[in-house]
Design a protein around this motif. Structure first.
Motif, PDB file in Angstrom:
ATOM      1  N   LYS A 108     -10.428  23.994 -33.386  1.00 45.09           N
ATOM      2  CA  LYS A 108     -11.805  23.507 -33.402  1.00 45.09           C
ATOM      3  C   LYS A 108     -12.603  24.328 -34.395  1.00 45.09           C
ATOM      4  O   LYS A 108     -12.388  25.540 -34.514  1.00 45.09           O
ATOM      5  CB  LYS A 108     -12.443  23.613 -32.008  1.00 45.09           C
ATOM      6  N   THR A 109     -13.503  23.663 -35.086  1.00 42.40           N
ATOM      7  CA  THR A 109     -14.343  24.341 -36.071  1.00 42.40           C
ATOM      8  C   THR A 109     -15.811  24.128 -35.743  1.00 42.40           C
ATOM      9  O   THR A 109     -16.255  22.992 -35.536  1.00 42.40           O
ATOM     10  CB  THR A 109     -14.063  23.820 -37.489  1.00 42.40           C
ATOM     11  N   TYR A 156     -18.357  39.014 -26.750  1.00 40.89           N
ATOM     12  CA  TYR A 156     -19.031  37.949 -27.489  1.00 40.89           C
ATOM     13  C   TYR A 156     -19.136  36.654 -26.693  1.00 40.89           C
ATOM     14  O   TYR A 156     -19.184  35.566 -27.270  1.00 40.89           O
ATOM     15  CB  TYR A 156     -18.302  37.697 -28.806  1.00 40.89           C
ATOM     16  N   THR A 157     -19.188  36.767 -25.378  1.00 37.24           N
ATOM     17  CA  THR A 157     -19.422  35.580 -24.569  1.00 37.24           C
ATOM     18  C   THR A 157     -20.497  35.883 -23.536  1.00 37.24           C
ATOM     19  O   THR A 157     -20.820  37.050 -23.260  1.00 37.24           O
ATOM     20  CB  THR A 157     -18.133  35.108 -23.860  1.00 37.24           C
ATOM     21  N   THR A 169      -8.025  32.930 -30.078  1.00 30.63           N
ATOM     22  CA  THR A 169      -7.546  33.199 -31.432  1.00 30.63           C
ATOM     23  C   THR A 169      -8.473  32.545 -32.442  1.00 30.63           C
ATOM     24  O   THR A 169      -8.715  31.338 -32.384  1.00 30.63           O
ATOM     25  CB  THR A 169      -6.114  32.667 -31.634  1.00 30.63           C
ATOM     26  N   ILE A 170      -9.009  33.350 -33.348  1.00 33.75           N
ATOM     27  CA  ILE A 170      -9.797  32.837 -34.468  1.00 33.75           C
ATOM     28  C   ILE A 170      -8.873  32.783 -35.681  1.00 33.75           C
ATOM     29  O   ILE A 170      -8.337  33.797 -36.117  1.00 33.75           O
ATOM     30  CB  ILE A 170     -11.007  33.746 -34.766  1.00 33.75           C
ATOM     31  N   PHE A 191     -13.169  28.170 -27.748  1.00 29.74           N
ATOM     32  CA  PHE A 191     -14.353  29.018 -27.791  1.00 29.74           C
ATOM     33  C   PHE A 191     -14.943  29.140 -26.395  1.00 29.74           C
ATOM     34  O   PHE A 191     -14.960  28.178 -25.628  1.00 29.74           O
ATOM     35  CB  PHE A 191     -15.387  28.447 -28.764  1.00 29.74           C
ATOM     36  N   LEU A 192     -15.433  30.332 -26.093  1.00 25.52           N
ATOM     37  CA  LEU A 192     -16.023  30.617 -24.802  1.00 25.52           C
ATOM     38  C   LEU A 192     -17.493  30.221 -24.767  1.00 25.52           C
ATOM     39  O   LEU A 192     -18.092  29.903 -25.804  1.00 25.52           O
ATOM     40  CB  LEU A 192     -15.878  32.112 -24.496  1.00 25.52           C
TER      41      LEU A 192
END
Length: 266
Positions: A108-109, A156-157, A169-170, A191-192
């Motif tokens: 996903k972007t 970061y969530t 995973t990024i 993504f969270l």
């Protein structure tokens, strides 16, 4: 019974997110209502992930099972005539019965957009966060690089995340500068809750000189939301694309990744 995959775009300004809620207007509810008017069926669509209130989408994907005989190529126009102007169905296609838009997704972007002009662009105001003071973009790019790879993104969530763990995973992340605007593109396997917005809020601190680029890695390793910066405003965020990689049935996931595709949310 058929399984239909659909790509949809929407302006999130007037919605309380994608997923149906007991209160407020949602994208899912509007689409399900349009399907009900079209076919008479009470259908629950399956979104590729959640988007929060005010977040936009260029390429959200959902699927649904239907007994309707409407030709696949007619679904987009049929639904668009029954939807408000802030939701547009882009395409529909047949998928195998076992296809699941959330669990089958591979990548996903998201894009986060910042208006760098002294005064906000009135036409882009709903889609870009206005930041008129100078940013050190090179430092922000250096800081963003620390997040690429497989990490625990607890820092970061949101503290309201309901996930049992925060490993994601990024695959790639970068900035693109255009006249008057800065865009961050970030691609991952999931993504969270508020993850991209917290990353952006922290990178803004880097750009302002409040943090050093290496602090992005230090914050990541600290695994505490209190270490990171503020959550950036929702209206600057857009779900750009969901990729299925020549779709195949979802692969078994290991213990650390078993929830990646079950509750993706932003």
């Amino acid at each position: 019974m058929r399984n239909i995959g659909v790509k949809v775009s929407y302006d999130g300004s007037g919605f309380n997110g994608f997923q149906s809620q007991p209160y407020g207007r949602t994208v899912q509810h509007e689409i399900e209502k349009a399907i009900r008017h079209l076919t008479g069926e009470e259908i629950v669509i399956i979104g590729s992930g959640r988007t929060d209130a005010g977040v936009h989408a260029m390429g959200q994907v959902f699927n649904f099972h239907t007994a309707s005989t409407i030709p696949t190529e007619r679904w987009a126009i049929a639904l668009n005539t029954r939807l408000s102007k802030d939701i547009v169905i882009l395409e529909a296609w047949d998928v195998p019965l076992e296809f699941h838009s959330r669990r089958s997704a591979k990548r996903k972007t998201y894009r986060y957009s910042i208006d760098l002009n002294k005064f906000p662009d009135v036409f882009m105001r709903p889609y870009r966060f206005h930041h008129p003071t100078k940013l050190n973009i090179a430092a922000m790019e250096e800081g963003l690089a620390y997040l690429v790879g497989r990490h625990d993104f607890t820092s970061y969530t949101s503290i309201h995340s309901t996930k049992p763990h925060h490993i994601r995973t990024i695959y790639e992340a970068s900035f693109q500068l255009e006249e008057g605007a800065l865009h961050m593109y970030i691609t991952g396997n999931g993504f969270l809750y508020n993850m991209v917005r917290v990353i952006m809020g922290t990178l803004l601190w880097v750009g302002q000189g409040k943090l050093k680029p290496a602090d992005m890695g230090r914050i990541l390793e600290g695994k505490s939301r209190s270490l990171a910066g503020p959550t950036a405003m929702a209206h600057g965020l857009t779900l750009v694309d969901v990729e299925y990689g020549g779709w195949s049935a979802p692969e078994p996931l290991d213990d650390h990744e078993s929830d990646f595709r079950d509750e993706d949310e932003e």
